[in-house]
Design a protein around this motif. Structure first.
Motif, mmCIF file in Angstrom:
data_model
loop_
_atom_site.group_PDB
_atom_site.id
_atom_site.type_symbol
_atom_site.label_atom_id
_atom_site.label_comp_id
_atom_site.label_asym_id
_atom_site.label_seq_id
_atom_site.Cartn_x
_atom_site.Cartn_y
_atom_site.Cartn_z
ATOM 1 N N GLY A 250 55.540 37.484 51.306
ATOM 2 C CA GLY A 250 54.633 37.538 50.177
ATOM 3 C C GLY A 250 53.399 38.393 50.404
ATOM 4 N N ILE A 251 53.338 39.102 51.524
ATOM 5 C CA ILE A 251 52.192 39.936 51.874
ATOM 6 C C ILE A 251 52.637 41.399 51.877
ATOM 7 N N PRO A 252 51.901 42.276 51.216
ATOM 8 C CA PRO A 252 52.315 43.684 51.189
ATOM 9 C C PRO A 252 52.293 44.312 52.580
ATOM 10 N N ASP A 253 53.279 45.132 52.848
ATOM 11 C CA ASP A 253 53.373 45.920 54.074
ATOM 12 C C ASP A 253 53.305 47.399 53.696
ATOM 13 N N LEU B 266 53.390 45.815 59.213
ATOM 14 C CA LEU B 266 53.500 44.526 58.553
ATOM 15 C C LEU B 266 52.118 43.956 58.304
ATOM 16 N N GLY B 267 51.864 43.544 57.060
ATOM 17 C CA GLY B 267 50.549 43.087 56.666
ATOM 18 C C GLY B 267 50.264 41.649 57.049
ATOM 19 N N ALA C 4 39.584 62.808 53.515
ATOM 20 C CA ALA C 4 40.220 63.122 52.240
ATOM 21 C C ALA C 4 41.630 62.550 52.213
ATOM 22 N N ALA C 5 41.907 61.674 51.265
ATOM 23 C CA ALA C 5 43.204 61.002 51.183
ATOM 24 C C ALA C 5 44.207 61.859 50.428
ATOM 25 N N ASP C 6 45.443 61.797 50.864
ATOM 26 C CA ASP C 6 46.503 62.575 50.257
ATOM 27 C C ASP C 6 47.406 61.714 49.383
ATOM 28 N N HIS C 7 47.679 60.484 49.818
ATOM 29 C CA HIS C 7 48.541 59.578 49.054
ATOM 30 C C HIS C 7 47.924 58.187 49.015
ATOM 31 N N ILE C 8 48.203 57.454 47.928
ATOM 32 C CA ILE C 8 47.678 56.102 47.756
ATOM 33 C C ILE C 8 48.753 55.208 47.163
ATOM 34 N N ALA C 9 48.576 53.883 47.342
ATOM 35 C CA ALA C 9 49.496 52.883 46.797
ATOM 36 C C ALA C 9 48.703 51.634 46.474
ATOM 37 N N VAL C 10 49.122 50.908 45.441
ATOM 38 C CA VAL C 10 48.392 49.733 44.964
ATOM 39 C C VAL C 10 49.130 48.453 45.320
ATOM 40 N N ALA C 11 48.394 47.465 45.857
ATOM 41 C CA ALA C 11 48.920 46.119 46.119
ATOM 42 C C ALA C 11 47.729 45.222 46.448
ATOM 43 N N ASP C 12 47.931 43.919 46.393
ATOM 44 C CA ASP C 12 46.885 42.960 46.777
ATOM 45 C C ASP C 12 47.052 42.662 48.266
ATOM 46 N N PHE C 13 46.380 43.433 49.101
ATOM 47 C CA PHE C 13 46.613 43.359 50.536
ATOM 48 C C PHE C 13 45.921 42.171 51.203
ATOM 49 N N ASN C 14 44.856 41.634 50.624
ATOM 50 C CA ASN C 14 44.141 40.520 51.258
ATOM 51 C C ASN C 14 44.268 39.218 50.488
ATOM 52 N N ASN C 15 45.224 39.160 49.542
ATOM 53 C CA ASN C 15 45.595 37.910 48.881
ATOM 54 C C ASN C 15 44.434 37.264 48.132
ATOM 55 N N ASP C 16 43.589 38.082 47.490
ATOM 56 C CA ASP C 16 42.475 37.517 46.727
ATOM 57 C C ASP C 16 42.682 37.662 45.228
ATOM 58 N N GLY C 17 43.865 38.114 44.822
ATOM 59 C CA GLY C 17 44.176 38.238 43.411
ATOM 60 C C GLY C 17 43.732 39.543 42.775
ATOM 61 N N VAL D 228 43.069 50.694 54.067
ATOM 62 C CA VAL D 228 43.033 50.020 52.776
ATOM 63 C C VAL D 228 41.602 49.972 52.256
ATOM 64 N N ALA D 229 41.435 50.302 50.987
ATOM 65 C CA ALA D 229 40.169 50.105 50.278
ATOM 66 C C ALA D 229 40.316 48.835 49.447
ATOM 67 N N PHE D 230 39.457 47.843 49.732
ATOM 68 C CA PHE D 230 39.585 46.527 49.098
ATOM 69 C C PHE D 230 38.753 46.454 47.812
ATOM 70 N N ASN D 231 39.380 45.930 46.780
ATOM 71 C CA ASN D 231 38.713 45.721 45.506
ATOM 72 C C ASN D 231 37.736 44.550 45.643
ATOM 73 N N THR D 232 36.473 44.785 45.350
ATOM 74 C CA THR D 232 35.454 43.734 45.471
ATOM 75 C C THR D 232 35.298 42.921 44.191
ATOM 76 N N GLY D 233 35.999 43.321 43.113
ATOM 77 C CA GLY D 233 35.886 42.587 41.856
ATOM 78 C C GLY D 233 34.653 42.943 41.065
ATOM 79 N N THR D 234 33.998 44.046 41.415
ATOM 80 C CA THR D 234 32.749 44.420 40.738
ATOM 81 C C THR D 234 32.882 45.741 39.972
ATOM 82 N N CYS D 235 34.102 46.189 39.735
ATOM 83 C CA CYS D 235 34.286 47.446 39.013
ATOM 84 C C CYS D 235 33.900 47.272 37.557
ATOM 85 N N LYS D 236 33.040 48.125 37.084
ATOM 86 C CA LYS D 236 32.608 48.042 35.681
ATOM 87 C C LYS D 236 32.037 49.371 35.220
#
Length: 373
Positions: A50-53, A70-71, A337-350, A365-373
């Motif tokens: 259940g954890i993204p790899d 393995l994540g 400078a990043a060349d490729h990216i992929a989306v998943a919930d890597f730290n299980n915070d929803g 991994v760049a973690f979403n802090t939930g403050t995007c606006k």
């Protein structure tokens, strides 16, 4: 096939101490893993926990390899990474269940063909199940999977910079036959191929994004037997389309296409539901590269994130749900400078996070802090 475990010397892992800058809503306070000569990555769950790899490909010397990370629930990855030798230096990797056993498998593309490794379900892979070196790509750029001939097995459509668009038909055992078809012919560079049902007939279609000299999105409507007929070719109005992503950005029930132009903008073409695309809207973005879609601020609308191929940033365009987007903001500053990216919930915070691959260097991994606006 036994993985080649790499020691800490060749898979150095360190903790980045990059703070969340003012106005940024993704944090890169994760472990960055050095993978020399890394060229591409894909995110999925290889070991059913259940954890993204992550799967990453690298091109050391004349050969190549697939690395599996393995994540963990904390958003880190286990070291040492698992590494599998390939027949040639790969440029792309994509995943799917090619033999119907419920485990995720991997396909890589190189200049000399494709390699397929079958997953065991515990995060490891067996020996090469398929190797096709009879069809030389100029430079494979993307792979899309769908059951194109409705036989119950995943097939692969592969885009190529030299202009070839090859289709390999899956046999259900992890093997493929082909190539059988070339879309559009040579002469137009192709950076992306997307598989979906664009005309609501229940049959998989293909969208091929071409770059110079004529940036367009070409729709190929499937007959359901692995063959196609033209649905139309639609100009993006940009200079060089190098990546694309699907989504219903105006929430009308039809799939739209967002194209990353390598120079100055993101272009959004709206699906009409009949296999054609409508008008184009454009959004200025600094040197956009790979592009992904997701709801990054939790408002129920699809947003877009793209890499900055010149700087070391992730650019975020928040969707309004009507097909329009807010002006791009810098969501994160990366270690390169990043060349490729992929989306998943890597730290299980929803919250959806973004894995990134810095060309020739490694992944993080760049973690979403939930403050995007």
């Amino acid at each position: 096939m036994k993985p080649l475990h790499l020691g800490i010397v060749s898979a150095i892992c360190w903790l980045l101490s990059v703070p969340v800058a003012a106005g940024q809503c993704f944090a890169t306070l994760s472990k960055f893993i050095t993978i020399p000569l890394a060229t591409n990555l894909s995110a999925t769950d290889f070991n059913h926990d259940g954890i993204p790899d992550l799967a990453a490909v690298e091109v050391p010397g004349a050969g190549g390899s697939l690395s599996i990370l393995l994540g963990t629930k904390q958003g880190n990855f286990r070291l040492p990474r698992q590494r599998y030798n390939l027949s040639d230096a790969p440029w792309i990797v994509a995943t799917g269940d090619f033999n119907g056993d419920g485990n995720v498998d991997a396909m890589t593309g190189s200049e000399t063909g494709i390699d397929v490794l079958l997953g065991t379900g515990d995060g490891t892979f067996g020996s090469l199940a398929h190797r096709d070196v009879n069809f030389a790509f100029g430079f494979p750029t993307a792979i899309a999977f769908a059951d194109l001939n409705r036989d119950g097995s995943l097939d692969a459509a592969i885009a190529d910079y030299s202009g070839f668009r090859a289709i390999f038909f899956g046999q259900g055992y992890g093997t493929f036959i082909g190539p059988f078809f070339r879309l559009l012919g040579a002469g137009f560079s192709s950076w992306a191929v997307l598989a979906a049902d664009f005309n609501h007939d229940g049959i998989a279609d293909l969208a091929v994004v071409t770059g110079k000299p004529q940036p367009r999105v070409a729709i190929h409507l499937g007959y359901g037997d692995g063959t196609f007929h033209p649905g139309g070719s639609f100009a993006t109005g940009g200079q060089d389309g190098i990546a694309a992503v699907l989504g219903d950005f105006n929430e009308d029930g039809n799939l739209d296409v967002a194209v990353s132009d390598s120079y100055t903008e993101i272009e959004v073409l709206f699906g009409r539901g009949d296999g054609t695309l409508g008008g184009v809207t454009r959004y200025p973005v600094s040197a956009p590269g790979q592009i992904v879609a997701g709801d990054f601020n939790g408002d129920g609308h699809l947003d877009l994130i793209t890499t900055d191929r010149v700087g070391a940033d992730l650019s975020l365009l928040l969707g309004n749900g009507d097909g329009t987007f807010q002006p791009a903001i810098v969501a994160a500053t990366l270690p390169g400078a990043a060349d490729h990216i992929a989306v998943a919930d890597f730290n299980n915070d929803g919250l959806p996070d973004v894995a990134f691959q810095v060309l020739w260097t490694g992944v993080g991994v760049a973690f979403n802090t939930g403050t995007c606006k």
